[in-house]
Write an enzyme that holds these catalytic residues in place. Structure first.
Site, short mmCIF file in Angstrom:
data_model
loop_
_atom_site.label_atom_id
_atom_site.label_comp_id
_atom_site.label_asym_id
_atom_site.label_seq_id
_atom_site.Cartn_x
_atom_site.Cartn_y
_atom_site.Cartn_z
CE LYS A 238 -4.35 0.21 2.22
NZ LYS A 238 -5.14 0.08 3.46
O1 LIG Z 1 -7.80 1.81 5.20
C1 LIG Z 1 -8.71 2.55 5.11
C2 LIG Z 1 -9.98 2.38 5.79
O2 LIG Z 1 -10.91 1.89 4.89
C3 LIG Z 1 -10.37 3.67 6.43
O3 LIG Z 1 -11.66 3.63 6.88
P1 LIG Z 1 -12.24 4.79 7.79
O4 LIG Z 1 -12.43 6.01 6.97
O5 LIG Z 1 -13.53 4.22 8.29
O6 LIG Z 1 -11.25 5.04 8.88
#
Ligand SMILES: O=C[C@H](O)COP(=O)(O)O
Length: 475
Positions: free
Chosen positions: A242
């Site tokens: 990532k």
């Molecule tokens: O890795 C990324 C996640 O999908 C972030 O989700 P979130 O916006 O709920 O923290």
């Protein structure tokens, strides 16, 4: 990049998966599952019904019910994650990862086809574990002195990360090396579980993502080096490295792709930046010396719920009925436009040249899919974003909501003119999409970095206390 080179040796020696891939991965669930950590798992065939809870070790409870109840409450209709993939071409992934990774098996059986992790998701799971672990160590010290049956019971429970962390620290690793060793082990084990999906799809699906250090989000070369290192030490074909879609890391993405490393580009918040991400992928494929591009793949993680969270606040400030009426609509509208761009960029002469060399499209991955405003439907960032060749990564809440009452239909491009109308209505109200994207990116990078930094501080404290306690007391 000192930390990367310093870590290379020990992390490269991280062990491979300690279990072999299960036949449960290859078939529909049979009558029951027996996993050591899942306190309740049942399944019926042919109408699949899975429910399980994670429980006995005291960690974050995970409850997933996979019922055959459709959105209207009718029994017997099969709306499953398997159907989401088979009928609509969308891959459901799980936005979480913690030990034991075998907890993923029921999810895989219910149709989950990949995993995403990030420093904050891991951070919270891990911190909970470390707090628990510390309690155990204190318990062990007390147990050494006498009669604590409660503590004895606690001690007899397993503690997933504790032993590896203790060994790593006591054998001289610094906490950051130890952190990466723990992460790499989980990622390798998870990759093994998804390998059958990766193989069945000829490298098209079944990936597990691991993020480079968030401290490198503004460091082009550092990110390239970190991605090369992580790819090498994880050493699994189905790992996604990532990399954040910051302006600084766009060139990193191109370079890493050109080296044949598969990438999950994360933290995308705007159409403009998404286009730069696609171009970096195409540029990277074109610059690659590989004659067969079929094993270099990528997903572009477009964040959704956070867009609404920010734009809703701006709309509330504007306060007019028109503005208030647009709350909760921005993220899905922008996502629909992103999908339109995806279709445009992955067609035409430039793309066709790459297809001839086996290139695969960089799929759009919807991230940040859990609803933050409880007033909104809990499938708001799943139901309207269904379309072919996409991935939806869902944390527990979104996954459970979709399985329970999600709607299976191609929606992502079913009302493009409405999405365009919302996008431009927001612009007319003074919402600057570019500013929104920048603000969310800065916040996203900062929050991942803060999580990572705090975790290392916390691990340092645990490591120091481990060194102070005689190993004999911890046996
Ligand atoms: O890795 C990324 C996640 O999908 C972030 O989700 P979130 O916006 O709920 O923290």
């Amino acid at each position: 990049m000192a930390s990367i080179s310093k870590l290379g040796g020990s992390a490269a020696a991280a062990t491979a998966s300690s279990f072999s891939s299960s036949s449960a991965l290859r078939s529909e669930p049979k009558l029951s599952f027996h996993f050591p950590r899942a306190s309740s798992i049942t399944s019926r065939v042919p109408a699949i019904s899975i429910s399980f809870r994670r429980g006995r070790d005291g960690r974050t409870p995970l409850t997933v019910k996979c019922s055959q109840v459709d959105g209207n409450g009718a029994q017997g209709k099969r709306t499953t994650l398997h159907d989401l993939y088979a009928q609509e071409g969308q891959s459901p992934w799980y936005d979480n990862l913690c030990r034991p990774v075998t907890d993923l098996l029921p999810l895989i059986a219910s149709g989950v086809r990949g995993v995403t992790s990030n420093p904050s998701v891991r951070f919270w799971s891990y911190l909970c574990l470390m707090v628990f672990s510390n309690a155990l160590n204190i318990a062990k010290v007390f147990a050494h002195f006498g009669d604590n049956s409660i503590f004895q019971k606690a001690i007899s429970s397993s503690n997933a990360y504790d032993e590896q962390f203790r060994q790593l620290i006591l054998s001289g690793n610094d906490v950051e090396s130890a952190y990466w060793e723990l992460v790499i082990k989980d990622i390798q084990d998870a990759c093994k579980l998804f390998e059958p999906i990766y193989d069945e799809t000829d490298g098209g699906d079944g990936y597990v993502s691991v993020e480079v250090s968030p401290r490198l989000a503004r460091d082009t070369e550092g990110t390239v080096e970190a991605a090369k290192w992580l790819h090498k030490v994880v050493d699994r074909p189905n790992v996604y490295i990532k990399i954040p879609a910051t302006a600084e890391c766009i060139p990193s993405i191109k370079e890493v792709i050109s080296l044949g490393i598969s990438v999950n580009v994360t933290l995308i918040f705007s159409i403009a930046r998404y286009e730069a991400v696609i171009d970096a992928y195409l540029d990277g494929l074109e610059a690659s010396g590989l004659s067969d591009l079929s094993r270099v793949t990528s997903v572009a993680s477009f964040f959704v719920s956070r867009v609404d969270t920010l734009i809703d606040k701006l709309l509330e400030k504007i306060g007019t009925p028109e503005a208030l009426n647009l709350r909760g609509k921005a993220a899905v509208a922008q996502a629909a436009l992103a999908y339109k761009l995806y279709q445009k960029k992955f067609s035409g002469p430039r793309w066709e040249v790459l297809v001839k060399k086996g290139a695969k499209k960089q799929r759009l991955l919807w991230a940040s899919t859990s609803v933050k405003n409880p007033a909104y439907p809990d499938t708001l960032y799943v139901d309207p974003l269904i379309g072919p060749d996409t991935v939806s990564t869902m944390p527990d809440q979104a996954l459970q909501a979709f399985i329970d009452h999600g709607t299976l239909a191609r929606t992502i491009d079913s009302n493009l003119s409405e999405a365009e109308g919302i996008y431009s209505a927001l612009e007319k109200l003074g919402i600057d999409w570019s500013e929104v994207g920048t603000k969310l990116e800065v916040e996203g990078v900062d929050s991942f970095k803060k999580s990572f930094d705090s975790l290392l501080v916390s691990l340092q404290e645990k490591g120091d206390s481990l060194k102070l306690v005689s190993p004999a007391l911890l046996e």
